[in-house]
Design an enzyme around this catalytic site. Structure first.
Site, PDB file in Angstrom:
ATOM      1  N   PRO A   1     -79.827  76.506  65.358  1.00 47.99           N
ATOM      2  CG  PRO A   1     -82.052  77.192  65.449  1.00 47.99           C
ATOM      3  CD  PRO A   1     -80.655  77.685  65.643  1.00 47.99           C
TER       4      PRO A   1
ATOM      5  CD  GLN B   1     -85.639  77.853  66.389  1.00 51.27           C
ATOM      6  OE1 GLN B   1     -85.761  76.844  65.705  1.00 51.27           O
ATOM      7  NE2 GLN B   1     -85.122  78.986  65.937  1.00 51.27           N
TER       8      GLN B   1
ATOM      9  CB  CYS C   1     -89.553  82.437  55.976  1.00 54.25           C
ATOM     10  SG  CYS C   1     -87.930  81.709  56.039  1.00 54.25           S
TER      11      CYS C   1
ATOM     12  CG  ASN D   1     -77.279  82.197  61.478  1.00 53.79           C
ATOM     13  OD1 ASN D   1     -78.354  81.968  60.913  1.00 53.79           O
ATOM     14  ND2 ASN D   1     -76.341  81.293  61.585  1.00 53.79           N
TER      15      ASN D   1
ATOM     16  CG  ASP E   1     -72.702  81.448  54.053  1.00 58.19           C
ATOM     17  OD1 ASP E   1     -73.530  80.547  54.284  1.00 58.19           O
ATOM     18  OD2 ASP E   1     -72.529  81.944  52.925  1.00 58.19           O
TER      19      ASP E   1
ATOM     20  N   GLY F   1     -74.263  77.333  62.239  1.00 55.79           N
ATOM     21  CA  GLY F   1     -75.005  76.092  62.083  1.00 55.79           C
ATOM     22  C   GLY F   1     -74.176  75.113  61.279  1.00 55.79           C
ATOM     23  NE  ARG F   2     -75.607  76.280  55.938  1.00 52.28           N
ATOM     24  CZ  ARG F   2     -75.542  77.007  54.844  1.00 52.28           C
ATOM     25  NH1 ARG F   2     -75.563  76.421  53.667  1.00 52.28           N
ATOM     26  NH2 ARG F   2     -75.463  78.313  54.920  1.00 52.28           N
TER      27      ARG F   2
END
Ligand code: FMN
Length: 367
Positions: A16, A71, A101, A202, A204, A226-227
């Site tokens: 997400p 999510q 977090c 997850n 990088d 993601g990115r």
């Protein structure tokens, strides 16, 4: 790859990215292939239960957008449960919980009673969701507060005990933010802590090689990008191919990147209307252009775009400007080609620095 009773066609997932992982982007990725399960941005459970327009827009979907995970975040067990039940009634394939977090005051006590109280509270919330629906409930977390307080293995195990079907773990701590190296050994600790559920790594994953390295070194059952999907919407298709055959597909050409970018724009306009869709696309187009080679001319204009025909004009002008960087075959001259993307955990000391993965703007400190 299975999450409880849900069978997925690959072990590759979309992470997400609030503000980005909307219906148009998910459809673009699905058309390119390779993706096992896509997720929405995070959605406030209370807003969803109250059917607030903003929450309903976040879960907007279409028949081609399957299988879909939503999510959720929230701290009130009844709201999280009711939101999960509502999502199940809409045909959503699975519900993911944003674990947020870790909080410093909880972990600083050193795994003592505060940590256990927090775990109990979380487990209670999650159990109320798991018990209320048949679809899988998954959870997404970071490794912990900092390298001395790695809480994800205990949390993952506690969640497995109350019926969570899979764990997504971003291999960084809260203290790391988005910097430093993704910790594959940390992900491995989570893999080793659970008894049977899949752990999805997850952080990088920006190339097929990075996906394979994360799986091989951490033992995770799959990866979530993601990115990397933003830089390279072909990442799932290419990674699936690489994991199956060991060979890399060629990088998409400039024309293919433009084709997919325009498809993305058209879907944005379809879902959000021309003006709003184009405004939203101002922050999307520069991600495509990161792999165009020199792109200042494009980026400068695209951040003002208000309509589709204007976008096409910008692209036309950019094509003419870009011609100066091409050789006689129409390819970028080698000195203008963007550096290959190299994940933080694949950079060896002394090797040439690879492309840097940017952090989009937003309240990213909470992820
Ligand atoms: C702009 C942005 C938005 C994000 N939104 C969310 C979110 O809504 N929920 C979540 O769990 N993580 C969110 N994250 C974290 C990502 O899902 C992911 O864990 C992180 O970016 C690392 O993976 P990547 O390197 O593949 O991007 C966000 C990250 C970014 C950069």
């Amino acid at each position: 790859m299975r999450f409880g009773a849900l069978t997925l066609t690959s072990n590759l997932f979309l992470s997400p990215l609030a503000g980005y992982t909307n219906l148009p982007f998910r459809l673009v990725l699905r058309e390119l292939g390779g993706l096992g399960l896509a997720t929405t941005d995070l959605v406030n459970a209370r807003s969803l239960v109250e059917k607030k327009a903003k929450a309903l827009k976040l879960i907007e979907t279409s028949p081609a957008d399957r299988p879909l995970a939503v999510q959720l975040f929230g701290a009130v067990p009844e709201e999280m449960r009711d939101a999960a039940v509502y999502l199940e009634s809409l045909g959503v394939a699975s519900v993911d919980i944003n674990m947020g977090c870790p909080v410093r005051k909880v972990v600083r006590i050193g795994g003592g009673s505060a940590m256990m109280t927090e775990l109990d509270k979380t487990a209670h919330l999650v159990k109320s969701m798991v018990d209320a629906v048949k679809i899988p409930v998954t959870a997404k977390m970071r490794l912990g507060w900092d390298e001395n307080n790695i809480t994800a293995p205990d949390l993952a195990r506690a969640l497995e005990d109350v019926g969570v079907a899979a764990i997504f773990v971003h291999g960084r701590t809260r203290a790391q933010g988005f910097g430093g190296v993704v910790n594959l050994a940390g992900i491995r600790k989570v893999v080793e802590a659970v008894r049977g559920i899949p752990v999805i790594g997850n952080g990088d994953v920006i190339s097929p090689e990075a996906a394979k390295a994360m799986i091989d070194e951490s033992g995770c059952a799959g990866i979530s990008a993601g990115r990397g999907a933003f830089y390279n919407p072909w990442i799932f298709q290419h990674t699936l191919h690489y994991l199956k055959t060991g060979t890399l597909l060629p990088e998409p050409s400039f024309e293919e990147r433009v084709r997919v970018m325009l498809r993305h724009l058209d879907l944005m306009i379809e879902v959000f209307g021309e003006l709003h869709g184009c405004r939203m696309f101002r922050k999307v187009a520069p991600w495509y252009s990161k792999r165009f080679g020199p792109a200042n001319e494009f980026n400068k204009s695209v951040v003002q775009v208000t309509g589709r025909s204007e976008f096409l004009e910008i692209l036309g002008r950019y094509r003419s400007w870009r011609a100066q960087f091409l050789d006689e075959t129409g390819e970028l001259k080698s000195r203008f080609r963007p550096a290959p993307m190299v994940a933080s955990f694949m950079q060896s000391p002394g090797s040439a620095p690879g492309g840097h993965i940017a952090v989009p703007k937003g309240p990213v400190e909470v992820w």
